[in-house]
Scaffold this active site. Structure first.
Site, PDB file in Angstrom:
ATOM      1  N   ILE A   1      41.503   8.679  11.226  1.00 33.85           N
ATOM      2  CA  ILE A   1      42.644   9.590  11.142  1.00 33.85           C
ATOM      3  C   ILE A   1      42.922  10.141  12.545  1.00 33.85           C
ATOM      4  CG2 ILE A   1      43.689  11.572   9.974  1.00 33.85           C
ATOM      5  CD1 ILE A   1      41.532  11.317   7.800  1.00 33.85           C
ATOM      6  N   PRO A   2      43.470   9.305  13.431  1.00 30.77           N
ATOM      7  CA  PRO A   2      43.821   9.831  14.748  1.00 30.77           C
ATOM      8  C   PRO A   2      44.921  10.879  14.592  1.00 30.77           C
ATOM      9  CG  PRO A   2      44.648   7.589  14.480  1.00 30.77           C
ATOM     10  CD  PRO A   2      43.840   7.903  13.267  1.00 30.77           C
ATOM     11  N   HIS A   3      44.853  11.931  15.400  1.00 34.58           N
ATOM     12  CA  HIS A   3      45.839  12.993  15.265  1.00 34.58           C
ATOM     13  C   HIS A   3      46.093  13.689  16.593  1.00 34.58           C
ATOM     14  CE1 HIS A   3      41.834  14.550  14.248  1.00 34.58           C
ATOM     15  NE2 HIS A   3      42.204  15.652  14.866  1.00 34.58           N
ATOM     16  N   SER A   4      47.272  14.293  16.665  1.00 35.90           N
ATOM     17  CA  SER A   4      47.676  14.994  17.876  1.00 35.90           C
ATOM     18  C   SER A   4      48.770  15.994  17.522  1.00 35.90           C
ATOM     19  CB  SER A   4      48.210  13.990  18.906  1.00 35.90           C
ATOM     20  OG  SER A   4      48.574  14.642  20.099  1.00 35.90           O
TER      21      SER A   4
ATOM     22  N   LEU B   1      48.198  11.260  12.143  1.00 36.96           N
ATOM     23  CA  LEU B   1      48.896  12.509  11.863  1.00 36.96           C
ATOM     24  C   LEU B   1      49.423  13.076  13.171  1.00 36.96           C
ATOM     25  CD1 LEU B   1      49.688  14.922  10.030  1.00 36.96           C
ATOM     26  CD2 LEU B   1      47.402  15.859  10.536  1.00 36.96           C
TER      27      LEU B   1
END
Length: 155
Positions: free
Chosen positions: A65-68, A103
Site C-alpha cells: 500500500i504505497p502512499h503519499s 493511496l
C-alpha cells in the site's frame, strides 16, 4: 468491508506485467495518477519514493500500500495494480508483491489519510477478497470487486 473514503476511477484499476521492479511501479503509479486524476506524475512518484525511504509499504502476503500526501488533492484517491509477475518491494515478509493499492491523499488530510489507510488495510487483510482479486478476469471484474460495497450502499 469497504473503501468508501477513497475515490477510485475504473481507469485507475489496472492489470500490469510487473516489469522493471519497484521503481518502475512507482513511476507507473505517477503516470496513472496524472492520467486519471490530473496530478503531476513526478510529484506523485517523488512522494511515493520519499515515503518508501522511511520503510517499505509492502506489508506482507504479497500486498503493498504505497502512499503519499500531495498538495494538488482535495480528497483521497486510489490506484490499484494487479501484477502478472510479482516484484520485489522490500516487504516485511520478504515476499515479492503482486497486489498494489496506492493511496494519494491531500497534504493537510492527516486524519482522512489515516482512515483511508486503515480501510484499505482491512480490505486487503480479508483472505477471501484477496483471492477474488487475484482470480478476477480483468479490469472490469477487479473494479467491481473494489467498488462493490459502494454501489450496494447507493442502491
Amino acid at each position: 468491508m469497504t473503501i468508501s473514503s477513497v475515490r477510485l476511477d475504473i481507469a485507475a484499476v489496472r492489470d500490469c506485467p510487473g516489469d522493471g521492479g519497484k521503481d518502475a511501479i512507482l513511476r507507473m503509479i505517477g503516470e496513472i495518477g496524472q492520467k486519471c486524476y490530473r496530478l503531476d506524475a513526478e510529484a506523485v512518484r517523488a512522494g511515493l519514493v520519499a515515503r518508501e525511504s522511511l520503510g517499505s509499504t509492502g506489508f506482507g502476503r504479497q500486498i503493498a500500500i504505497p502512499h503519499s500526501k500531495l498538495l494538488d488533492l482535495d480528497r483521497c484517491v486510489g490506484i490499484f495494480l494487479r501484477l502478472a509477475e510479482p516484484v520485489e518491494f522490500d516487504a516485511q515478509d520478504g515476499k515479492p508483491v503482486d497486489l498494489i493499492f496506492a493511496l494519494l491523499s491531500p497534504a493537510k488530510g492527516g486524519v482522512e489519510h489515516l482512515q483511508a489507510l486503515a480501510e484499505i488495510s482491512r480490505f486487503l487483510r480479508d483472505d477471501n477478497m484477496v483471492a477474488k482479486l487475484r482470480g478476477a478476469s480483468g479490469q472490469d471484474a477487479l473494479y467491481a470487486l473494489l467498488s462493490k460495497q459502494r454501489e450496494q450502499r447507493a442502491a
